[in-house]
Design a protein around this motif. Structure first.
Motif, PDB file in Angstrom:
ATOM      1  N   ARG A  32      34.490 -20.941 -49.649  1.00  0.00           N
ATOM      2  CA  ARG A  32      34.548 -19.588 -49.106  1.00  0.00           C
ATOM      3  C   ARG A  32      33.541 -18.677 -49.800  1.00  0.00           C
ATOM      4  NH1 ARG A  32      40.215 -17.274 -48.965  1.00  0.00           N
ATOM      5  NH2 ARG A  32      39.842 -16.737 -46.779  1.00  0.00           N
TER       6      ARG A  32
ATOM      7  N   GLN B  14      33.464 -14.423 -42.807  1.00  0.00           N
ATOM      8  CA  GLN B  14      33.885 -15.347 -41.762  1.00  0.00           C
ATOM      9  C   GLN B  14      32.660 -16.049 -41.184  1.00  0.00           C
ATOM     10  OE1 GLN B  14      36.168 -12.995 -38.945  1.00  0.00           O
ATOM     11  NE2 GLN B  14      38.035 -13.230 -40.131  1.00  0.00           N
TER      12      GLN B  14
ATOM     13  N   THR C   8      39.510 -26.244 -39.403  1.00  0.00           N
ATOM     14  CA  THR C   8      40.845 -25.997 -39.947  1.00  0.00           C
ATOM     15  C   THR C   8      41.381 -27.217 -40.694  1.00  0.00           C
ATOM     16  OG1 THR C   8      41.829 -26.672 -37.828  1.00  0.00           O
ATOM     17  CG2 THR C   8      41.409 -24.314 -38.167  1.00  0.00           C
ATOM     18  N   ALA C   9      40.817 -28.391 -40.434  1.00  0.00           N
ATOM     19  CA  ALA C   9      41.248 -29.615 -41.112  1.00  0.00           C
ATOM     20  C   ALA C   9      40.364 -29.942 -42.304  1.00  0.00           C
ATOM     21  CB  ALA C   9      41.252 -30.783 -40.121  1.00  0.00           C
ATOM     22  N   HIS C  10      39.472 -29.018 -42.681  1.00  0.00           N
ATOM     23  CA  HIS C  10      38.513 -29.276 -43.758  1.00  0.00           C
ATOM     24  C   HIS C  10      38.681 -28.273 -44.894  1.00  0.00           C
ATOM     25  CE1 HIS C  10      35.821 -32.346 -41.970  1.00  0.00           C
ATOM     26  NE2 HIS C  10      36.321 -31.877 -40.835  1.00  0.00           N
TER      27      HIS C  10
ATOM     28  N   ALA D   6      36.364 -25.261 -34.387  1.00  0.00           N
ATOM     29  CA  ALA D   6      37.831 -25.298 -34.490  1.00  0.00           C
ATOM     30  C   ALA D   6      38.301 -26.431 -35.403  1.00  0.00           C
ATOM     31  CB  ALA D   6      38.452 -25.447 -33.106  1.00  0.00           C
ATOM     32  N   ASP D   7      37.495 -27.494 -35.519  1.00  0.00           N
ATOM     33  CA  ASP D   7      37.869 -28.622 -36.374  1.00  0.00           C
ATOM     34  C   ASP D   7      37.836 -28.260 -37.856  1.00  0.00           C
ATOM     35  OD1 ASP D   7      38.106 -30.176 -34.101  1.00  0.00           O
ATOM     36  OD2 ASP D   7      36.084 -31.023 -34.270  1.00  0.00           O
TER      37      ASP D   7
ATOM     38  N   CYS E  54      36.830 -25.636 -46.983  1.00  0.00           N
ATOM     39  CA  CYS E  54      35.654 -24.777 -46.823  1.00  0.00           C
ATOM     40  C   CYS E  54      35.384 -24.034 -48.135  1.00  0.00           C
ATOM     41  CB  CYS E  54      35.862 -23.772 -45.692  1.00  0.00           C
ATOM     42  SG  CYS E  54      36.040 -24.546 -44.065  1.00  0.00           S
TER      43      CYS E  54
ATOM     44  N   ILE F  47      35.187 -18.099 -37.979  1.00  0.00           N
ATOM     45  CA  ILE F  47      36.151 -18.961 -38.651  1.00  0.00           C
ATOM     46  C   ILE F  47      36.320 -18.510 -40.101  1.00  0.00           C
ATOM     47  CG2 ILE F  47      36.673 -21.315 -39.380  1.00  0.00           C
ATOM     48  CD1 ILE F  47      36.777 -20.968 -36.383  1.00  0.00           C
ATOM     49  N   ASP F  48      37.567 -18.288 -40.486  1.00  0.00           N
ATOM     50  CA  ASP F  48      37.888 -18.000 -41.884  1.00  0.00           C
ATOM     51  C   ASP F  48      38.576 -19.247 -42.432  1.00  0.00           C
ATOM     52  OD1 ASP F  48      38.524 -17.006 -44.338  1.00  0.00           O
ATOM     53  OD2 ASP F  48      39.866 -15.424 -43.631  1.00  0.00           O
ATOM     54  N   GLY F  49      37.769 -20.212 -42.862  1.00  0.00           N
ATOM     55  CA  GLY F  49      38.295 -21.501 -43.274  1.00  0.00           C
ATOM     56  C   GLY F  49      39.015 -21.443 -44.615  1.00  0.00           C
ATOM     57  N   ALA F  50      39.970 -22.331 -44.777  1.00  0.00           N
ATOM     58  CA  ALA F  50      40.704 -22.416 -46.039  1.00  0.00           C
ATOM     59  C   ALA F  50      39.940 -23.301 -47.012  1.00  0.00           C
ATOM     60  CB  ALA F  50      42.096 -22.984 -45.790  1.00  0.00           C
TER      61      ALA F  50
END
Length: 318
Positions: free
Chosen positions: A193, A203, A187-189, A184-185, A191, A215-218
């Motif tokens: 893709r 994902q 989301t602050a990083h 969940a952390d 990534c 997780i589909d990180g930004a």
């Protein structure tokens, strides 16, 4: 009517598979003009146009589609008979066509090198692509993919150890960002893709103690090649989600740092797979045997490492 040769039939099937004379010529290791002449000669002999040709495309005519659907299985039976007869040779010979991914091919190369050294009369034609194809329709003898992606009607031979994914970033990246403690952390990083062959974004998958997460990180960059993702991670552009095999050297060298290791459990790794409803060529049987030797040797080495780790230290600790 004079009977056409196998070479002409092979030419027609290759063009039908690729919808391209150039690609078919490359597969058969002949010139484009020679291939076109072979197909044209067969069309002239039977008095029917098998392909509709334009300057930009090649497609099967109605007669061509019916011809291919009839000839393909018959030619496969002929090849099987030839392979079966050739299996009485002391040394396998011929060509194996293998379909796989780039990453899987890199892992398999030591086995293919040893295979060609042991069987110098064999040739191996390896085609790499991200998408999963029907190896029978596309004219391949076998494929190498992750076990979970192999169709159920195929025979699978495990190839190497189980595998794991790893989330990694460069030391300079972690100088600017606090390492994630849970998925969940992320989301602050940033990534890095990964784009799948289908065009969708992959994902990242995590699991721990029965809990699963996707997780589909930004991130600022999206790539479709593991080596490019590795380069981006080394450059500090963000975190990458790659196989342990890809990042092992960087982790040992300290150029990448691993996080969330307890969230990436092992899974079944690569396997060689092939259709089980027909005779297995001698060359493929030899490769299967070598893969089993390779897997057994890896298992023995892994068992040896585990045994050395659990041995008690000598002497008395003060």
């Amino acid at each position: 009517m004079k009977t056409s040769g196998l070479a002409e039939l092979e030419a027609v099937l290759a063009v039908a598979r690729h919808r391209s004379f150039r690609a078919a010529a490359n597969e058969l290791s002949v010139s484009k003009s020679a291939l076109s002449h072979a197909v044209g000669a067969l069309e002239a002999r039977i008095g029917v146009r098998l392909f509709n040709r334009t300057t930009r495309s090649v497609s099967l005519s109605e007669a061509g589609a019916q011809f291919v659907s009839t000839v393909a299985p018959a030619l496969s039976t002929i090849h099987a008979a030839l392979d079966q007869a050739g299996s009485f040779r002391d040394t396998p010979s011929g060509t194996l066509r293998i379909n796989t991914s780039v990453g899987a091919a890199r892992q398999a190369m030591p086995v293919f090198i040893a295979y060609l050294q042991r069987y110098p009369e064999m040739k191996v034609d390896i085609v790499t692509e991200g998408r999963l194809i029907d190896i029978v329709v596309e004219g391949f003898d076998a494929g190498i993919r992750l076990m979970e992606t192999v169709p159920q009607d195929m025979i699978a031979v495990p190839f190497g150890d189980r595998q794991r994914f790893a989330v990694v970033g460069s030391p300079t990246y972690f100088e600017r960002h606090k390492p994630p403690r849970t998925p969940a952390d992320l989301t602050a990083h940033q990534c890095i893709r990964s784009r799948m062959p289908s065009g969708s974004i992959y994902q990242w998958e995590f699991e721990r103690h029965g809990e699963t997460m996707r997780i589909d990180g930004a991130g600022a960059i999206t790539l479709n090649d593991a080596s490019l993702m590795l380069a981006a991670a080394r450059a500090g552009l963000g975190l990458a989600y790659l196989s342990e095999w890809d990042v092992r050297g960087d982790l040992e060298a300290g150029t990448l740092v691993r996080v969330l290791e307890d969230w990436t459990p092992p899974f079944d790794g690569l396997c060689l797979y092939y259709p089980g409803r027909r005779h297995v060529p001698a060359g493929l049987r030899a490769l299967i045997e070598m893969i089993r030797e390779y897997a057994d040797a890896n298992s023995a080495r892994a068992a040896g490492k585990r045994k050395r780790r659990v041995q008690p230290a000598r002497g008395t600790r003060r």
